[in-house]
Every structure is written in C-alpha cells, then in structure tokens.
Write a protein that holds these residues in place. Structure first.
Motif, PDB file in Angstrom:
ATOM      1  N   ALA A 101       0.840  -1.133   0.078  1.00 54.57           N
ATOM      2  CA  ALA A 101      -0.008   0.229   0.082  1.00 54.57           C
ATOM      3  C   ALA A 101       0.774   1.226  -0.042  1.00 54.57           C
ATOM      4  CB  ALA A 101      -1.033  -0.057   1.226  1.00 54.57           C
ATOM      5  N   SER A 102       2.302   1.240   0.300  1.00 53.58           N
ATOM      6  CA  SER A 102       3.016   2.400   0.457  1.00 53.58           C
ATOM      7  C   SER A 102       3.871   2.322  -1.059  1.00 53.58           C
ATOM      8  CB  SER A 102       3.604   2.543   1.594  1.00 53.58           C
ATOM      9  OG  SER A 102       2.984   2.359   2.698  1.00 53.58           O
ATOM     10  N   GLN A 108       9.580   6.080  -5.069  1.00 49.88           N
ATOM     11  CA  GLN A 108      10.081   7.549  -5.222  1.00 49.88           C
ATOM     12  C   GLN A 108      11.406   7.911  -4.623  1.00 49.88           C
ATOM     13  OE1 GLN A 108       6.750  10.181  -4.937  1.00 49.88           O
ATOM     14  NE2 GLN A 108       5.312   9.156  -6.212  1.00 49.88           N
ATOM     15  N   GLY A 109      11.480   7.273  -3.585  1.00 47.69           N
ATOM     16  CA  GLY A 109      12.839   7.716  -2.806  1.00 47.69           C
ATOM     17  C   GLY A 109      12.913   6.746  -1.560  1.00 47.69           C
ATOM     18  N   TYR A 110      14.019   7.047  -0.885  1.00 42.80           N
ATOM     19  CA  TYR A 110      14.651   6.062   0.048  1.00 42.80           C
ATOM     20  C   TYR A 110      13.559   6.512   1.530  1.00 42.80           C
ATOM     21  CZ  TYR A 110      16.417   4.299   4.435  1.00 42.80           C
ATOM     22  OH  TYR A 110      16.851   3.702   5.457  1.00 42.80           O
ATOM     23  N   PHE A 111      13.260   5.255   1.794  1.00 40.88           N
ATOM     24  CA  PHE A 111      12.451   5.155   3.176  1.00 40.88           C
ATOM     25  C   PHE A 111      12.565   4.253   3.947  1.00 40.88           C
ATOM     26  CE2 PHE A 111       9.430   8.243   0.654  1.00 40.88           C
ATOM     27  CZ  PHE A 111       9.293   9.294   1.463  1.00 40.88           C
ATOM     28  N   PRO A 112      12.893   4.243   5.226  1.00 37.70           N
ATOM     29  CA  PRO A 112      13.013   2.875   5.999  1.00 37.70           C
ATOM     30  C   PRO A 112      11.694   2.305   6.090  1.00 37.70           C
ATOM     31  CG  PRO A 112      13.813   4.938   6.901  1.00 37.70           C
ATOM     32  CD  PRO A 112      12.901   5.239   5.898  1.00 37.70           C
ATOM     33  N   ILE A 113      11.600   0.915   5.855  1.00 39.24           N
ATOM     34  CA  ILE A 113      10.539   0.471   5.472  1.00 39.24           C
ATOM     35  C   ILE A 113       9.673   0.029   6.922  1.00 39.24           C
ATOM     36  CG2 ILE A 113      11.245  -1.070   3.703  1.00 39.24           C
ATOM     37  CD1 ILE A 113      11.500  -3.437   5.246  1.00 39.24           C
ATOM     38  N   SER A 114      10.616   0.158   8.035  1.00 33.65           N
ATOM     39  CA  SER A 114       9.808   0.138   9.259  1.00 33.65           C
ATOM     40  C   SER A 114       8.845   1.341   9.405  1.00 33.65           C
ATOM     41  CB  SER A 114      10.882   0.264  10.527  1.00 33.65           C
ATOM     42  OG  SER A 114      11.654   1.283  10.309  1.00 33.65           O
ATOM     43  N   PHE A 116       6.737   2.441   7.525  1.00 33.17           N
ATOM     44  CA  PHE A 116       5.313   2.183   7.104  1.00 33.17           C
ATOM     45  C   PHE A 116       4.544   0.983   7.814  1.00 33.17           C
ATOM     46  CE2 PHE A 116       7.825   3.665   3.543  1.00 33.17           C
ATOM     47  CZ  PHE A 116       7.124   4.788   3.002  1.00 33.17           C
ATOM     48  N   VAL A 117       5.362   0.145   8.731  1.00 35.18           N
ATOM     49  CA  VAL A 117       4.820  -0.734   9.604  1.00 35.18           C
ATOM     50  C   VAL A 117       4.378   0.193  10.841  1.00 35.18           C
ATOM     51  CG1 VAL A 117       5.074  -2.741  11.195  1.00 35.18           C
ATOM     52  CG2 VAL A 117       6.215  -2.785   8.995  1.00 35.18           C
ATOM     53  N   CYS A 175       4.589 -11.176   2.372  1.00 39.02           N
ATOM     54  CA  CYS A 175       3.455 -11.118   1.538  1.00 39.02           C
ATOM     55  C   CYS A 175       3.860  -9.956   0.292  1.00 39.02           C
ATOM     56  CB  CYS A 175       2.187 -10.218   2.224  1.00 39.02           C
ATOM     57  SG  CYS A 175       1.721 -11.398   3.374  1.00 39.02           S
ATOM     58  N   THR A 176       4.853  -9.057   0.289  1.00 42.83           N
ATOM     59  CA  THR A 176       5.222  -8.329  -0.472  1.00 42.83           C
ATOM     60  C   THR A 176       5.986  -9.297  -1.774  1.00 42.83           C
ATOM     61  OG1 THR A 176       5.576  -6.463   0.663  1.00 42.83           O
ATOM     62  CG2 THR A 176       6.571  -6.473  -1.469  1.00 42.83           C
TER      63      THR A 176
END
Length: 267
Positions: A101-102, A108-114, A116-117, A175-176
């Motif tokens: 969903a994110s 589009q850029g670097y985001f730490p995946i934690s 979005f959790v 799931c990803t």
C-alpha cells in the motif's frame, strides 16, 4: 557519498531506528489515512463505533441465552472479545499490505520500511481508540469493579504492540514477495476467530479440548481481557506470549536484516 547511498548501507538496526524515530511522518500519514477514508462522512470513524456497538448489543443477549450464562457476566466478556479481536484482525491484515500500500513512497525515494509498519499500526490504534470506549457503558451496566490488577493491561498491551510490529515486518516482507500469502493469512484469521474465546466462554470447553486455549491469540486476548474484568490471567499465558514474542522478534529481525533492501524490487 549521497544520502540515499549512505542510507542503503546502514546496518539493519540503524535502518529500523531511522524509521521508528520519525514519529512525525508515520503518525501524520496514519492520521491522513483515517481522514481520507472517512472524507465527507458526518460521523467519520465513529461509524465503526456505532456498527460495533450494534453488533455487541445484538449478540450479547442472544449468545448469553445460547450458552445459558448470566448476561451481566457474559456481556462485558463478549464486548472486550469483539473489540480486541477486531483490533487483532485489522492489525494482521494491514501488516500483509503495509509495503504494497506504500509502494508510491518506496518507489520515489529512500524510506526506512519500518516507518510504514508504524504507519499501519498507528492507523489501527486510532480506530481502536474509537471502539474501546464502548466498553465503558458496558462495564458500568455490568457493575464491574476494577482492582489494582487492571494495571496488568499495560504490560499486556506493550507485548501486543511488540508482536504487532514484529509481525508487521515479517508478514509485510513475506506478502510483498509472495502475494498469495495475504489470502492465506486472511483465511487463517477467519478460522482462528472460532478457535479463540471471542464469542464463547473457555469454561464451556470439555477437558479434552482445552489445548485450543494454547494458541497465542487466545492467550493474548486473555491477558488483555482479564484485567479489565477484574480478574488475573494465569501465569502460563504470560509465559506463552513471552515465548511467542521472542520467536516473532527473532524471525522478523532475521528477515528484516536480510531482505529489507529488496522490498522496492518486489513492488
């Protein structure tokens, strides 16, 4: 070295902490998720409160009669069961889609995946806050007198959040990569609802079926529900959840350290 390049080469711990500490981002995103979901609605998320209240009010007298249990005892039991189970279920299902969903942000850029959790957890916490208020009139009507043991709900809720975050990373990654797993998780949660004392009393089980109460969802539910009903959950539930928490955290840490950089390629 660019910022994006240096971020990608951080340790797993530094990467997790970078996403965790940005409360300004994930809390704002969660809040806007709620706002957008109920845009142009008069009651907003209180529609969920109303619908759950009607369900609890309708099922309480019916199931109390079916089980031959006094309504004043069964009604708060059922109310807490439905409220907490709704929280469990939405938290798990959202975990499966936390990264999918994110995708727009991650591509589009670097985001730490934690990050979005935490966003997914915060969104569910906001909804839960709108629903737990239903228990107040139920407890007053049932005449529940809370004892000092009610404070046990605090460590129980902390354990719940730790498990939710670990499962968010774990299920989000799996799931990803494998999209069918989300459907499997949904089916398992639907089955688990009937194997967990949400609608039925544990003492109604025959002796040979008591093993059903060993499942982590039943133990977590009892840790949260018992203090709010003036009771104390047995110690084996604490031991069981602590063991389950250690397993979830270890599995999530292992997958996060190994596969966190691949998420954007799986979207």
């Amino acid at each position: 070295m660019s910022q994006a390049h240096s971020n990608l080469h951080r340790s797993a711990w530094a990467d997790w902490w970078e996403g965790t500490r940005r409360t300004d981002i994930w809390w704002t995103l969660a809040w806007f998720d709620i706002v957008l979901r109920y845009r142009r609605s008069m009651l907003g998320p209180f529609w969920l409160t109303l619908s759950m209240g009607l369900m609890i009010g309708g099922m309480g007298p019916l199931y109390s009669s079916l089980f031959g249990t006094e309504l004043s005892k069964f009604f708060p039991f059922l109310a807490l069961g439905i409220i907490f189970w709704g929280f469990f279920s939405s938290m798990v299902s959202d975990s499966c889609n936390a990264f999918i969903a994110s995708a727009n942000y991650l591509k589009q850029g670097y985001f730490p995946i934690s990050l979005f959790v935490w966003r997914s957890m915060s969104r569910n916490l906001i909804v839960f806050a709108h629903q737990i208020v239903l228990y107040i009139p139920v407890a007053i009507w049932a005449g529940i007198s809370l004892k000092s043991s009610v404070l046990l709900v605090i460590p129980a809720f902390i354990l719940l959040l730790i498990n939710a975050h670990a499962l968010g990373l774990l299920l989000g990654l799996i799931c990803t990569r494998f999209r069918d797993v989300a459907q499997i998780v949904t089916s398992v949660m639907q089955m688990a609802m009937f194997l967990t004392p949400v609608f039925w009393l544990p003492e109604s089980l025959p002796g040979r079926a008591k093993y059903i109460l060993w499942n982590p969802l039943a133990q977590m539910l009892d840790l949260l529900r018992a203090p709010l009903m003036g009771n104390v959950s047995p110690m084996y539930n604490w031991y069981g959840i602590l063991g389950w928490t250690a397993f979830c955290v270890a599995a999530a840490a292992l997958l996060f350290a190994k596969y966190r950089r691949r998420v954007v390629y799986w979207l």
